[in-house]
Design a protein around this motif. Structure first.
Motif, short mmCIF file in Angstrom:
data_model
loop_
_atom_site.label_atom_id
_atom_site.label_comp_id
_atom_site.label_asym_id
_atom_site.label_seq_id
_atom_site.Cartn_x
_atom_site.Cartn_y
_atom_site.Cartn_z
N UNK A 102 1.09 -57.20 12.70
CA UNK A 102 0.09 -57.99 13.43
C UNK A 102 0.59 -58.35 14.82
N UNK A 103 1.87 -58.71 14.91
CA UNK A 103 2.44 -59.06 16.20
C UNK A 103 2.48 -57.86 17.13
N UNK A 104 2.90 -56.70 16.60
CA UNK A 104 2.95 -55.49 17.41
C UNK A 104 1.55 -55.07 17.84
N UNK A 105 0.58 -55.20 16.95
CA UNK A 105 -0.81 -54.85 17.30
C UNK A 105 -1.32 -55.75 18.42
N UNK A 106 -1.01 -57.03 18.34
CA UNK A 106 -1.44 -57.96 19.38
C UNK A 106 -0.78 -57.65 20.72
N UNK A 107 0.50 -57.25 20.68
CA UNK A 107 1.20 -56.92 21.92
C UNK A 107 0.67 -55.63 22.54
#
Length: 271
Positions: free
Chosen positions: A13-18
């Motif tokens: 989720x964090x990588x997708x948001x970045x």
């Protein structure tokens, strides 16, 4: 449906948001620059550590003449635990947030911490001046048995770091949160995976890497003794922070899960 590996989901989720970050050239350049620096230094530090210890600290680029090398090697050992522990205090944490000027220093704190820790480890293992003395070197079957133990200790360290929260351990939480323009969200108190067996699997695994090497020198003994003491004592400060942060939850967890040695006999009786 309950997620089997919440650590993976958090990181995804964090990588997708970045990767789907909102516009902001300065913010994105800063995030990308810090991310690249963090992960390059982290990779170099880990590789230098694995290689240097595999050869018993007998191969590095340090060239300080003896006996002055004793002092410089001792300082290289001390600088990591002292700075590492200090940056985890409240005062050290505030300093960490101020190292990157402007409003983004707080968001980038975990990445900044990982950069500093990686640079410290890289300096220790790359700049060490070898004594040139070898006490014992494994051969034949003993070599392969010890190498298997060494690899297993590293795999345990990787697993424990993953269980604790890969985004924090790798330093990705800070720069990815900045890129995504969101507040960093730290993982909850780790109680799954290896943390179900012992409270300090990262420190235990790190200590195991120190004692499962195929080459033994005075250098490796000095490093192993020093860092093993750190691995046993430093978590006491960590547990004090966890008691303050999580209160009764951590106290109950501490009562149920041993510090460093699994309760194998009790687990068998429970079955």
């Amino acid at each position: 449906m309950t997620t089997v590996f919440p650590q993976t989901e958090r990181l995804k989720c964090l990588a997708h948001a970045a990767l789907n970050a909102p516009p902001g050239r300065r913010r994105l350049l800063l995030a990308a620059g810090m991310g690249i620096m963090c992960h390059v230094l982290f990779t170099l530090a880990v590789l230098s550590m694995i290689t240097a210890m595999f050869f018993g600290m007998s191969r590095s680029i340090g060239t300080v003449p003896w006996p002055f090398a004793i002092v410089t090697n001792a300082l290289l050992i001390l600088q990591f635990p002292l700075a590492h522990s200090w940056f985890l205090t409240r005062r050290g944490g505030r300093t960490l947030m101020q190292l990157i000027p402007g409003p983004d220093g707080k968001t980038l704190a975990t990445t900044t911490f990982a950069i500093i820790a990686s640079a410290q480890l890289l300096a220790l293992f790359a700049l060490w001046t070898p004594s040139g003395v070898t006490w014992w070197e494994a051969e034949g079957a003993a070599f392969w048995i010890i190498c298997t133990a060494y690899a297993s200790a590293w795999l345990m360290l990787i697993k424990a770091s993953f269980d604790a929260g890969a985004e924090v351990q790798l330093g990705a939480l800070g720069w990815m949160s900045l890129a995504a323009k969101v507040r960093p969200v730290f993982p909850d108190m780790p109680t799954t995976g290896l943390f179900r067996l012992i409270r300090q699997p990262i420190y235990v695994a790190f200590a195991l890497t120190l004692w499962t090497v195929p080459v033994w020198t005075p250098d490796q003994v000095a490093l192993a003794l020093s860092f093993t003491a750190y691995c046993l004592l430093a978590p006491l400060l960590k547990e004090r922070r966890f008691t303050s942060r999580y209160g009764h939850r951590f106290v109950r967890y501490r009562e149920q899960v041993p510090y460093a040695i699994p309760r194998i006999c009790r687990r068998r009786r429970d079955k």
